[in-house]
Design a protein around this motif. Structure first.
Motif, PDB file in Angstrom:
ATOM      1  N   HIS A  39      42.546  41.119  38.188  1.00  0.00           N
ATOM      2  CA  HIS A  39      41.791  40.695  39.368  1.00  0.00           C
ATOM      3  C   HIS A  39      41.821  39.172  39.465  1.00  0.00           C
ATOM      4  O   HIS A  39      41.390  38.479  38.552  1.00  0.00           O
ATOM      5  N   LYS A  41      40.155  37.423  41.613  1.00  0.00           N
ATOM      6  CA  LYS A  41      38.895  36.868  42.120  1.00  0.00           C
ATOM      7  C   LYS A  41      38.293  35.881  41.134  1.00  0.00           C
ATOM      8  O   LYS A  41      37.499  35.036  41.515  1.00  0.00           O
ATOM      9  N   THR A  42      38.640  36.008  39.862  1.00  0.00           N
ATOM     10  CA  THR A  42      38.103  35.092  38.850  1.00  0.00           C
ATOM     11  C   THR A  42      38.777  33.726  38.964  1.00  0.00           C
ATOM     12  O   THR A  42      38.117  32.720  39.219  1.00  0.00           O
ATOM     13  N   THR A  82      40.488  44.839  46.747  1.00  0.00           N
ATOM     14  CA  THR A  82      39.581  45.827  46.151  1.00  0.00           C
ATOM     15  C   THR A  82      38.277  46.026  46.904  1.00  0.00           C
ATOM     16  O   THR A  82      37.505  46.910  46.565  1.00  0.00           O
ATOM     17  N   ARG A 138      27.409  50.464  44.973  1.00  0.00           N
ATOM     18  CA  ARG A 138      27.741  49.355  45.854  1.00  0.00           C
ATOM     19  C   ARG A 138      28.624  49.938  46.953  1.00  0.00           C
ATOM     20  O   ARG A 138      28.111  50.428  47.935  1.00  0.00           O
ATOM     21  N   TYR A 168      35.480  51.316  40.340  1.00  0.00           N
ATOM     22  CA  TYR A 168      35.149  50.172  39.464  1.00  0.00           C
ATOM     23  C   TYR A 168      33.710  50.308  38.955  1.00  0.00           C
ATOM     24  O   TYR A 168      32.779  50.417  39.748  1.00  0.00           O
ATOM     25  N   GLN A 173      29.840  46.341  32.877  1.00  0.00           N
ATOM     26  CA  GLN A 173      30.647  45.316  32.203  1.00  0.00           C
ATOM     27  C   GLN A 173      29.861  44.499  31.180  1.00  0.00           C
ATOM     28  O   GLN A 173      30.384  44.111  30.153  1.00  0.00           O
ATOM     29  N   ALA A 212      38.113  49.550  35.758  1.00  0.00           N
ATOM     30  CA  ALA A 212      37.868  48.756  34.544  1.00  0.00           C
ATOM     31  C   ALA A 212      37.874  47.242  34.743  1.00  0.00           C
ATOM     32  O   ALA A 212      38.574  46.683  35.577  1.00  0.00           O
ATOM     33  N   GLY A 213      37.034  46.605  33.932  1.00  0.00           N
ATOM     34  CA  GLY A 213      36.949  45.153  33.858  1.00  0.00           C
ATOM     35  C   GLY A 213      37.038  44.719  32.401  1.00  0.00           C
ATOM     36  O   GLY A 213      37.378  45.513  31.509  1.00  0.00           O
ATOM     37  N   THR A 214      36.727  43.489  32.182  1.00  0.00           N
ATOM     38  CA  THR A 214      36.857  42.883  30.855  1.00  0.00           C
ATOM     39  C   THR A 214      35.991  43.582  29.803  1.00  0.00           C
ATOM     40  O   THR A 214      36.383  43.695  28.650  1.00  0.00           O
ATOM     41  N   GLN A 230      42.107  46.733  36.199  1.00  0.00           N
ATOM     42  CA  GLN A 230      41.929  45.573  37.083  1.00  0.00           C
ATOM     43  C   GLN A 230      40.922  44.549  36.541  1.00  0.00           C
ATOM     44  O   GLN A 230      40.054  44.084  37.267  1.00  0.00           O
ATOM     45  N   PRO A 231      41.079  44.139  35.276  1.00  0.00           N
ATOM     46  CA  PRO A 231      40.130  43.165  34.727  1.00  0.00           C
ATOM     47  C   PRO A 231      40.368  41.763  35.279  1.00  0.00           C
ATOM     48  O   PRO A 231      41.491  41.423  35.650  1.00  0.00           O
ATOM     49  N   GLY A 232      39.302  40.978  35.318  1.00  0.00           N
ATOM     50  CA  GLY A 232      39.407  39.638  35.878  1.00  0.00           C
ATOM     51  C   GLY A 232      38.976  38.536  34.931  1.00  0.00           C
ATOM     52  O   GLY A 232      39.725  37.598  34.636  1.00  0.00           O
ATOM     53  N   SER A 233      37.746  38.660  34.408  1.00  0.00           N
ATOM     54  CA  SER A 233      37.133  37.547  33.674  1.00  0.00           C
ATOM     55  C   SER A 233      37.823  37.216  32.357  1.00  0.00           C
ATOM     56  O   SER A 233      37.636  36.119  31.823  1.00  0.00           O
ATOM     57  N   TYR A 241      29.743  36.941  29.035  1.00  0.00           N
ATOM     58  CA  TYR A 241      30.734  37.859  28.464  1.00  0.00           C
ATOM     59  C   TYR A 241      30.901  37.660  26.965  1.00  0.00           C
ATOM     60  O   TYR A 241      31.207  38.604  26.231  1.00  0.00           O
TER      61      TYR A 241
HETATM   62  C1  LIG Z   1      36.278  45.648  42.124  1.00  0.00           C
HETATM   63  C2  LIG Z   1      36.387  44.796  40.910  1.00  0.00           C
HETATM   64  N1  LIG Z   1      37.348  45.059  40.009  1.00  0.00           N
HETATM   65  C3  LIG Z   1      37.500  44.315  38.894  1.00  0.00           C
HETATM   66  C4  LIG Z   1      36.678  43.239  38.628  1.00  0.00           C
HETATM   67  C5  LIG Z   1      36.915  42.434  37.369  1.00  0.00           C
HETATM   68  O1  LIG Z   1      35.901  42.603  36.465  1.00  0.00           O
HETATM   69  P1  LIG Z   1      35.677  41.569  35.261  1.00  0.00           P
HETATM   70  O2  LIG Z   1      35.595  40.205  35.857  1.00  0.00           O
HETATM   71  O3  LIG Z   1      34.396  42.018  34.715  1.00  0.00           O
HETATM   72  O4  LIG Z   1      36.816  41.721  34.338  1.00  0.00           O
HETATM   73  C6  LIG Z   1      35.654  42.933  39.524  1.00  0.00           C
HETATM   74  C7  LIG Z   1      34.742  41.830  39.225  1.00  0.00           C
HETATM   75  O5  LIG Z   1      33.676  41.664  39.730  1.00  0.00           O
HETATM   76  C8  LIG Z   1      35.504  43.717  40.702  1.00  0.00           C
HETATM   77  O6  LIG Z   1      34.543  43.464  41.598  1.00  0.00           O
END
Ligand SMILES: Cc1ncc(COP(=O)(O)O)c(C=O)c1O
Length: 356
Positions: A39, A41-42, A82, A138, A168, A173, A212-214, A230-233, A241
């Motif tokens: 992801h 977005k981070t 996403t 959500r 997700y 998380q 999944a995330g981190t 799809q982990p981001g952080s 974390y």
């Molecule tokens: C839909 C979705 N997928 C994946 C992630 C990534 O999660 P993380 O940052 O906890 O790894 C997020 C983070 O908010 C998210 O909103």
């Protein structure tokens, strides 16, 4: 050049730590035979996204169409958005789909129908995932029949291709205790597996299941229903974390603040406040000073108590953000450093603020 001579407040990214984090997630997912679609977005950086893909990721996720626009224009060719596309953004999303593979998620039959109508008018076929609510409450349809109904509608809509499920489990998380987090995450994945089975009974295959995330990726690898994570952080981590049991990634992100004033007894006033470090997940911590505390003191200031040693204006105090995503989004660029503190350059945070 030594990093401590840079202007403050500065968002610092340790490139060596970033690279170790990227490699670790890439190798864990590769070894498990499960695709990785990190992801973005981070980090909000096409350069980091490209490095993730070089290391084996199949593409990236963005939260919003606005982020996807930045990534596609920078050459990223496979993006999953996403967050549910909304009617006002369908045209933007479809115009990206002429340049890259864009997958959308939906949880509403009206939106799905409208995406199909516009895609057909443009001669496009858009891959679409049904977003499933696995407990975060959500977005998402409920698992089971509601998800099957929406999937059937997508499969029957010209201009759309039903591609699979997204579920997700964001509410899990940060559950600190490993076993608690694991049990709850496995239950989420089972909801996705049950929905996948129901789809099959209805005659629809859903080979693509992303989650999944981190904090949970290990359990998704263990369960096996996910085809993609799809982990981001994990790329940079943060102080929240860092408390989550068994997340093997290292902190790569700091805000280097500068001391502005030392006139209050037992307090240092630094130049990082609400405008340069986020506090939605609690206050940042102070690097290598477990007993020191940071409190925001306005838009431009922070108060630091309990720091060892004596200080004067201009001294540097390194903060560890409590929440990486919202801190990064406050800055225009990263100052890149190596493990030894050498400055390597600057990296624009090209997708910052692209929240529509
Ligand atoms: C839909 C979705 N997928 C994946 C992630 C990534 O999660 P993380 O940052 O906890 O790894 C997020 C983070 O908010 C998210 O909103």
């Amino acid at each position: 050049v030594d990093v401590e001579s840079a202007q403050t407040p500065a968002l610092i990214l340790n490139l060596d730590a970033l690279e170790r984090n990227l490699r670790l997630m890439a190798s864990e997912t590769t070894m498990a035979g499960i695709r990785l679609r990190p992801h973005s977005k981070t980090h909000k950086s096409p350069w980091v996204a490209a490095r993730q893909i070089q290391l084996g990721a199949v593409g990236i996720c963005t939260a919003k169409v606005g982020e996807a626009e930045v990534m596609v224009k920078a050459g990223i060719s496979d993006v999953l958005v996403t967050t549910e596309v909304v009617p006002q953004n369908i045209a933007r999303a479809l115009s990206l789909a002429t340049m890259a593979t864009i997958t959308l998620v939906v949880d509403d039959s009206r939106t799905a129908t409208e995406v199909g109508r516009q895609a057909t008018a443009q001669g496009l076929e858009i891959p679409v995932l049904v977003d499933v609510n696995v407990g975060q409450n959500r977005t998402g349809t409920e698992p089971g029949q509601a998800a099957v109904d929406l999937a059937m509608l997508i499969a029957d809509t010209p201009g759309l291709r039903f591609a699979g499920l997204q579920g997700y489990e964001g509410h899990l998380q940060h559950r600190f205790a490993l076993e608690d987090r694991r049990a709850a995450a496995l239950a989420c994945y089972q909801q996705l597996a049950d929905t996948q089975l129901k789809l099959r009974e209805a005659g629809l295959e859903s080979p693509w299941i992303t989650t999944a995330g981190t904090g949970t990726y290990k359990f998704a690898l263990e369960h096996g229903v996910a085809s993609e994570l799809q982990p981001g952080s994990y790329v940079v981590m943060d102080s929240q974390y860092a408390k989550v049991e068994r997340t093997p990634f290292e902190n790569a992100l700091f805000v280097m603040s500068g001391v502005v004033s030392t006139n209050r007894p037992n307090l240092l006033i630094v130049d990082a406040g609400y405008k340069s470090i986020s506090t939605d997940d609690g206050n940042p911590s102070v690097r290598n000073e477990p007993t020191a505390t940071y409190q925001p003191a306005g838009d431009e200031y922070g108060r630091i108590a309990g720091l060892s040693g004596t200080h004067k204006p201009g001294d540097r105090v390194w903060l560890v953000p409590s929440h990486c995503d919202t801190t990064i989004n406050l800055h225009d660029s990263y100052l890149l450093v190596r493990d030894d503190g050498r400055i390597e350059g600057e990296l624009p945070i090209a997708a910052r603020g692209k929240s529509s």
